[in-house]
Design an enzyme around this catalytic site. Sequence first.
Site, PDB file in Angstrom:
ATOM      1  N   ASP A   1       0.826  -1.188   0.000  1.00 31.65           N
ATOM      2  CA  ASP A   1       0.000   0.000   0.000  1.00 31.65           C
ATOM      3  C   ASP A   1       0.867   1.246   0.000  1.00 31.65           C
ATOM      4  O   ASP A   1       0.692   2.179  -0.782  1.00 31.65           O
ATOM      5  CB  ASP A   1      -0.850  -0.038   1.274  1.00 31.65           C
TER       6      ASP A   1
ATOM      7  N   ASP B   1      -9.615  -1.315   2.394  1.00 24.57           N
ATOM      8  CA  ASP B   1      -9.275  -1.001   3.778  1.00 24.57           C
ATOM      9  C   ASP B   1     -10.240  -1.682   4.716  1.00 24.57           C
ATOM     10  O   ASP B   1      -9.839  -2.258   5.725  1.00 24.57           O
ATOM     11  CB  ASP B   1      -9.346   0.498   4.002  1.00 24.57           C
TER      12      ASP B   1
END
Lengths: 502, 245
Positions: free
Chosen positions: A277, A422
Amino acid sequence: MAVRVSLPKLCFTSRMSGLLDEAAGLMDGHIDEARVRGDDFDEVRDRNPERRHKERRSRPRPEQAENINDGDVNSAPGRAGDQSAEWLNDQEELRYGAQHVIKLFVPVSLCMLVVVSTISSIGFYSKKDGIYLVYTPFHETSPLASTKVWNALANAGILMVVIIIMTIGLILLYKYRCYMVIHGWLILSSFILLFIFSYLYLEECLRAYNIALDHITAVLLLWNFGVMGMICIHWVGPLRLQQAYLIFVAALMALVFIKYLPEWTTWVVLGVISIWDLVAVLTPNGPLRILVETAQERNENIFPALIYSSTVVYSIVGTANNETTGSSSGVQMDSPGDTESGFVPSWREEASEREAARRRAMDEEEVQIRPRNSSQNDVANELGLGDGEHLGDDQQRRQPAGRSPFRIREDEERGVKLGLGDFIFYSVLVGKASSYGDWNTTFACFVAILIGLCLTLLLLAVLKKALPALPISITFGLIFYFASTLLVAPFSDSLASHQVFI
Amino acid sequence: MTLCEFFGCAFMAFGPAIAMFILTIAQDPISIIIVFASGFFWLLSALLSSIIWLFFGLSSMSPQVQLALSVIFSVHCQEVFRFLLYLTLTSLDDGLKNMIESSTPIINRKMLGYSAGIGFGVMSGVFAIINVLADAVGPATMGLKAGSESFFLISSCSTLCFVLLHVFWSVIFFAALDQYRANKIQLLFVLVTHLLASSLTLLNSGGPFAASLVPNYLIVILTACVAFHAAGGSISSLKSSLTRQ
């Protein structure tokens, strides 16, 4: 200045530092942006001070925006008069920023709640029955810790390679404008999640509670549920319903990960994914960046479906509109990490379902926003058709004030958005923690993740650049998971068994 | 039956905190964030205390003494983290103030202590009782084998007591630190009552529960009065708030 956290799979736009009126609407923003970008993009930085200054006088603003030009703001003529009003406004804005955080807390908590309650009430999802994802060929069957570590690392590596390949594939598809393929992909993934995985979920629920249900009813239920979900996610539907579907889809995906990833692999994947990420969002050549650049060139909104967004923000924003908004309606996204860019790269194949979901979310927002804006502020909402005139107006308005016209909106407010990815990985962490049956650990992970989210938002407001949402939260979550399993849990167990309170 | 017991005990322990949260905190997003932040600080303090507890575990002291020492340490640790929380929140407040160029504090100071107290209290309450509550759901019930039948009830009453105490302590603590020269007597009061309340619960493992429960509720009442005073209340203000309707 657009404040958004873009993560692979999660993107999050927070407008903590944004201006209230920037909320002119997603779509408007994008269109404006497209028009304006060519000439104005470079001006963004130098002009911001003036713009801010002007806006500050005319409207309440979010706290963060100012820190850059305090001096400028203070020197603004005409500001002294409304100190107290301004203070109230500032407070309002701080609350407004905080409200965004809460708007994310709620869906994230709900998603975790679904996962945790499923895990703790339905044994199926925490039980290992020897079936794993294709991407994890090593099943950690060896009793040796070293072999398990090796297996876990290999599995996580393979999974990451798959994710990276999928991300690059998506970018290539996007680059060569194969939109139909991407849409087909997204629709197919959401179809699989909403029908097949929901069916599995329903089946396990019924089995856990020992409820009998005939096939006809089950098919009817699933058909209605799935079709409604597809419509809500890919087309139109009430916002709440769509949010609910997105949360449910994320929770289902998290459950699948928990069920079908080997024990240690899950933890390694969580760590690796947050590093990925970080890389994808922050490195100059990260896929996310590339995607954003492409999107900016085309002035397009990329796959809005990847994001959960709370539209409530818009109504608030709408009330705050004033003429300044109109003037700044040209757009902005100077920040490299646009929301949309964020999600695309993040997408791994499994996650692709979500993409679809998110896109839907965006569309929905647009639908809702447009009418509101138009009623409140004609200037702000043009969908691009009217922009030329409006910009002209803006310029005229501003010039008398001695400022050069700028059409760049420094902060495009789009409400709060968090990538479904997420949601998934937060829920995987909390769900995994709860699968061991220790509620202290689960609760510690929950609080740690939310605090990580808070810190990410705070950083976002301070740094004003795109940030990945996973690393801080997942790091906190992992630290607190292991710390509380190994240290706090034995301590609190011994306190509880002696009924000692601290 | 077990489920009833679970909900009864859960709401006994957390009902007041939930009510306070819904009525006074839930509308204010900043306060909600403060609640979570203080919960996080409590977690950090618990982490530190458990590390120390592990160290005590390595020594040759008897388990009782180890537990007593780690409780005493843990109380100090929590108060230190309460202080750190205060520093963090006030510096955050200052930072925001500078950002907005506002001359008045952004975060309401009275709410600050109160919200922090709820976060601290709920977090400590959760860690004290949540696994016990999870056992309450069943299978099997308490008290069959020489256990006290009212174990869950007393446990949740004690939890309630500590949740409330943490709220009051935080109010006193933050109010004391907010004064121009920190009010050391009030700080000391918080530390001493905290030590006293926690030490009293050490009696639980041996003697009757009433030995700790009754004095602890007396401490709750005392602390509530002090907190009321520290938050700026007086008898006349109480009267006027009650009679004004």
